[in-house]
Every structure is written in C-alpha cells, then in structure tokens.
Motif scaffolding. Structure first.
Motif, PDB file in Angstrom:
ATOM      1  N   PHE A   1     -13.580  -8.003   7.193  1.00 55.47           N
ATOM      2  CA  PHE A   1     -13.505  -7.945   5.720  1.00 55.47           C
ATOM      3  C   PHE A   1     -13.419  -6.499   5.273  1.00 55.47           C
ATOM      4  O   PHE A   1     -13.786  -5.584   6.021  1.00 55.47           O
ATOM      5  CB  PHE A   1     -14.722  -8.646   5.074  1.00 55.47           C
ATOM      6  CG  PHE A   1     -16.054  -8.093   5.495  1.00 55.47           C
ATOM      7  CD1 PHE A   1     -16.641  -7.042   4.805  1.00 55.47           C
ATOM      8  CD2 PHE A   1     -16.719  -8.610   6.600  1.00 55.47           C
ATOM      9  CE1 PHE A   1     -17.869  -6.533   5.202  1.00 55.47           C
ATOM     10  CE2 PHE A   1     -17.947  -8.112   6.997  1.00 55.47           C
ATOM     11  CZ  PHE A   1     -18.518  -7.072   6.298  1.00 55.47           C
TER      12      PHE A   1
ATOM     13  N   GLN B   1     -11.084  -0.233  12.007  1.00 57.16           N
ATOM     14  CA  GLN B   1     -11.225  -1.520  12.715  1.00 57.16           C
ATOM     15  C   GLN B   1     -10.297  -1.555  13.934  1.00 57.16           C
ATOM     16  O   GLN B   1     -10.702  -1.975  15.029  1.00 57.16           O
ATOM     17  CB  GLN B   1     -10.874  -2.665  11.748  1.00 57.16           C
ATOM     18  CG  GLN B   1     -11.009  -4.027  12.382  1.00 57.16           C
ATOM     19  CD  GLN B   1     -10.380  -5.146  11.537  1.00 57.16           C
ATOM     20  OE1 GLN B   1      -9.896  -6.117  12.098  1.00 57.16           O
ATOM     21  NE2 GLN B   1     -10.391  -5.025  10.216  1.00 57.16           N
TER      22      GLN B   1
ATOM     23  N   GLN C   1       0.849  -1.197   0.000  1.00 54.89           N
ATOM     24  CA  GLN C   1       0.000   0.000   0.000  1.00 54.89           C
ATOM     25  C   GLN C   1       0.880   1.240   0.000  1.00 54.89           C
ATOM     26  O   GLN C   1       1.438   1.612   1.023  1.00 54.89           O
ATOM     27  CB  GLN C   1      -0.898   0.008   1.245  1.00 54.89           C
ATOM     28  CG  GLN C   1      -1.787  -1.216   1.330  1.00 54.89           C
ATOM     29  CD  GLN C   1      -2.666  -1.207   2.556  1.00 54.89           C
ATOM     30  OE1 GLN C   1      -2.574  -0.316   3.387  1.00 54.89           O
ATOM     31  NE2 GLN C   1      -3.519  -2.195   2.661  1.00 54.89           N
TER      32      GLN C   1
HETATM   33  N1  DAH Z   1      -7.392  -3.645   4.219  1.00 56.41           N
HETATM   34  C1  DAH Z   1      -7.376  -4.519   3.055  1.00 56.41           C
HETATM   35  C2  DAH Z   1      -7.015  -3.685   1.820  1.00 56.41           C
HETATM   36  O1  DAH Z   1      -7.211  -2.523   1.836  1.00 56.41           O
HETATM   37  C3  DAH Z   1      -8.722  -5.150   2.850  1.00 56.41           C
HETATM   38  C4  DAH Z   1      -9.036  -6.114   3.930  1.00 56.41           C
HETATM   39  C5  DAH Z   1      -8.653  -7.426   3.822  1.00 56.41           C
HETATM   40  C6  DAH Z   1      -9.704  -5.731   5.051  1.00 56.41           C
HETATM   41  C7  DAH Z   1      -8.923  -8.353   4.774  1.00 56.41           C
HETATM   42  C8  DAH Z   1      -9.985  -6.629   6.046  1.00 56.41           C
HETATM   43  C9  DAH Z   1      -9.594  -7.946   5.900  1.00 56.41           C
HETATM   44  O2  DAH Z   1     -10.638  -6.309   7.146  1.00 56.41           O
HETATM   45  O3  DAH Z   1      -9.885  -8.845   6.862  1.00 56.41           O
HETATM   46  O4  DAH Z   1      -6.571  -4.242   0.864  1.00 56.41           O
END
Ligand code: DAH
Length: 344
Positions: free
Chosen positions: A309, A174, A155
């Motif tokens: 997620f 989160q 990222q």
């Molecule tokens: N934060 C990840 C992204 O931006 C997406 C993600 C994946 C969020 C798995 C989650 C998770 O909460 O459990 O690519």
C-alpha cells in the motif's frame, strides 16, 4: 637619629595616603626593598663607632618592625577593598529571570510519519528508506511499468537522464526491498520518503510530497490480511470508530488493486463537507503485489504472495488536523508550525 625620624614620618605618610595596591607596592619598593630607604639606613652602620652601632641598630630595627606592621595592615585593607570591588563588579544575580528562547519541535508531517512508523513497528515491520534520486528501473520497470507504457503518464516525472529520475512514489523502495530479499521471506517493511511529480502547486497538489509505502510478503498472504492491517491503521490514526472500505482500482504493480476509503472522522459517516457528503474519505492505494513484480524481483515460489500500500502523508495530516492547504507544510510560517507543538 634625625634621619630615622624623618624616614618614619615619610613612610607613615606614604602608607597612609596609599589608595590602591599599586601605590602600596610602590611604598614597598621605596622603603623595604633592596635599594629602599630602610635598607640604606642599615648600610650606614659601618660609619658609626662601635658604641653607637647597637643603639642605632636597635632603633632601625624598631623602625623596620613598626613600618612593616603599618605596611601589612594597610596592604590587607587594600587587598580586601580590591576583592570587594571585584566581587561587586562580577556579581551574578541568580534571582533574575533567564533569557527566554523557544525550543523547536517536530514538523506536523514528521509527527504523522513517526506515528505511522510506530504503529507498524509494533507489528514487527522494519523501517526502510531509499534515495530520492532513483533509477527508472526501480521507479517504473520493476513496478511493471515498462518504457513507453501509457501508465507512465499517470505520474508526470522529473527526469535527470533517460535512466535517472526523481522518484515519483515510494513504490521504488518497495521494488528495491523485493530485490534485496532475493526470494527470501518474510518481508515486512514500511518505507517513508519524499517523492516528486511535475505537478502545478495548488491547495491540494505539490511537486514534492511524502509517502509511506507498506509491503508484506510471505506464504499465503491475502487481501483480507491487507484489509485487517489497513483497518488497524485507520483506527489508530483517525479513531477507534473508523472502518474502511475497498473500491476496485488499478495500479500496474498490484493485482487486484484497491482504493481505500476511511469512514469520515468528522461526521462519523453521516455526510459533511469534509467527506463531500459521501461519508467516506479516500486515503490510500493498495493491492496484492502483482505476480510479475514478484517474478522480476527473483521470487520463483508461486505460493509466495504479498500485499502493498502507499499512503500520502500530507493527505493524512491534512485530514487529521483539518489543514486546508498543502502548501502550509512547506512555507515555514512559524504561526502555522507552532500549532503542532502540543501533538509531539
Ligand atoms: N505508488 C502509488 C502512487 O503513488 C500508490 C500505491 C498504490 C502504492 C498501490 C502501493 C500500492 O504500494 O500497492 O500513486
């Protein structure tokens, strides 16, 4: 007597020729007011003999009454005319159609966001938001991505200072939710928000986009709870015939981690250009909250588990509405936006 006759003629002439309220008011001043001609006639009485006085007085009174009547009648006519003119000039034609103007409506991304929020609120989730400017602590470290860890390269981040950045994912919310609960369960939250990455903008990438994070923590929360929840989301968003599949993946903050695919809503899984002939479309990342993440946030009870997620809103909206270029969401082309009026 001559004088009375003369004033009568003068006054009648003045009253009759008056064309406006101003003119008739001038007649009042000239004849009836304190220094008017009728009043001055009265004052001449004292120059007359006692025999003449009653006769003269009566005549002047008659004159006064007569002129007053003429004056009143004319005043009424002029008042009426003035009122008619005023009404005519202020007339509102209620039968004319109003001026047309267009109402705004909800942006397509907001339509999708509200839809997802609604689905989760019905299941007892709370909606939680965070700040777009975030501490490195919540964006990375609490998500089990320490400084200098290669996972940070996934990222590309806009840093403000060493410790402050534009959040790269809603996973930062989160992490704050976990900390705020301080070991308390249950947690059921859905966290929408803008996120930023140092990407070059093209049809599928944007340096700023939107995600929705989901988090559930409690005793004995399992991967199958996650699957059931996401299947419900897929059906509500893409139709009752959809099903999902999990593919193993990797995220620092979940173990195990999965990539979630939905059966293609365009071809029903047969294979088409939208799903690139695979029958499935990848829509989100998910997994079981990593024990290290729970521990860092103050959860000591090992029987407490959670799933999480993260969904890209633009991706869902693009799939749902057949939008081909992510930039359409941000360029404010009214022709594009107007198409979503009916979806609100
Ligand atoms: N934060 C990840 C992204 O931006 C997406 C993600 C994946 C969020 C798995 C989650 C998770 O909460 O459990 O690519």
């Amino acid at each position: 007597m001559n004088q009375i006759q003369q004033i009568r003629e003068e006054a009648i002439q003045a009253i009759e020729s008056s064309q406006s309220l101003e003119e008739i008011k001038k007649v009042h001043v000239d004849f009836f007011a304190k220094k008017g001609k009728i009043t001055s006639l009265m004052s001449q009485m004292r120059n007359l003999s006692p025999e003449e006085r009653p006769v003269f007085g009566q005549q002047v009174n008659e004159l006064k009454n007569e002129l007053q009547q003429a004056y009143d009648a004319k005043l009424e006519v002029l008042n009426q005319a003035a009122m008619d003119q005023k009404l005519a000039s202020e007339k509102i034609d209620l039968t004319l159609p109003g001026i047309d103007f267009s109402f705004g409506h909800v942006h397509p991304l907001m339509i999708v966001q509200r839809e997802i929020e609604q689905i989760f609120m019905e299941m007892g989730y709370d909606v939680l938001e965070g700040d777009e400017v975030e501490l490195d602590l919540y964006n990375f470290e609490r998500a089990n991505i320490p400084k200098d860890h290669p996972a940070r390269d996934m990222q590309d981040t806009f840093y403000i200072t060493d410790e402050l950045l534009l959040r790269t994912h809603t996973t930062a919310i989160q992490m704050r939710a976990l900390e705020a609960n301080n070991g308390e369960i249950p947690i059921r939250v859905i966290c929408p928000g803008k996120v930023y990455r140092k990407d070059d903008d093209d049809a599928t990438h944007s340096h700023q986009f939107n995600q929705i994070e989901g988090l559930v923590v409690g005793h004995g929360v399992t991967l199958s709870d996650l699957k059931g929840t996401l299947e419900l989301l897929a059906k509500r968003m893409f139709g009752q015939n959809r099903h999902i599949r999990f593919r193993p993946s990797y995220f620092q903050f979940t173990e195990p981690s999965v990539e979630v695919d939905v059966s293609c809503h365009m071809c029903d899984g047969e294979g088409c250009s939208v799903c690139k002939d695979t029958g499935y479309i990848e829509i989100l990342g998910a997994g079981m909250v990593h024990p290290a993440v729970l521990e860092m946030a103050g959860f000591e009870d090992k029987t407490i588990t959670g799933f999480a997620f993260g969904v890209g809103l633009e991706r869902v909206a693009m799939l749902k509405y057949g939008i081909e270029d992510i930039r359409s969401f941000y360029t404010n082309d009214a022709r594009f936006l107007k198409q979503f009026e009916r979806f609100e």
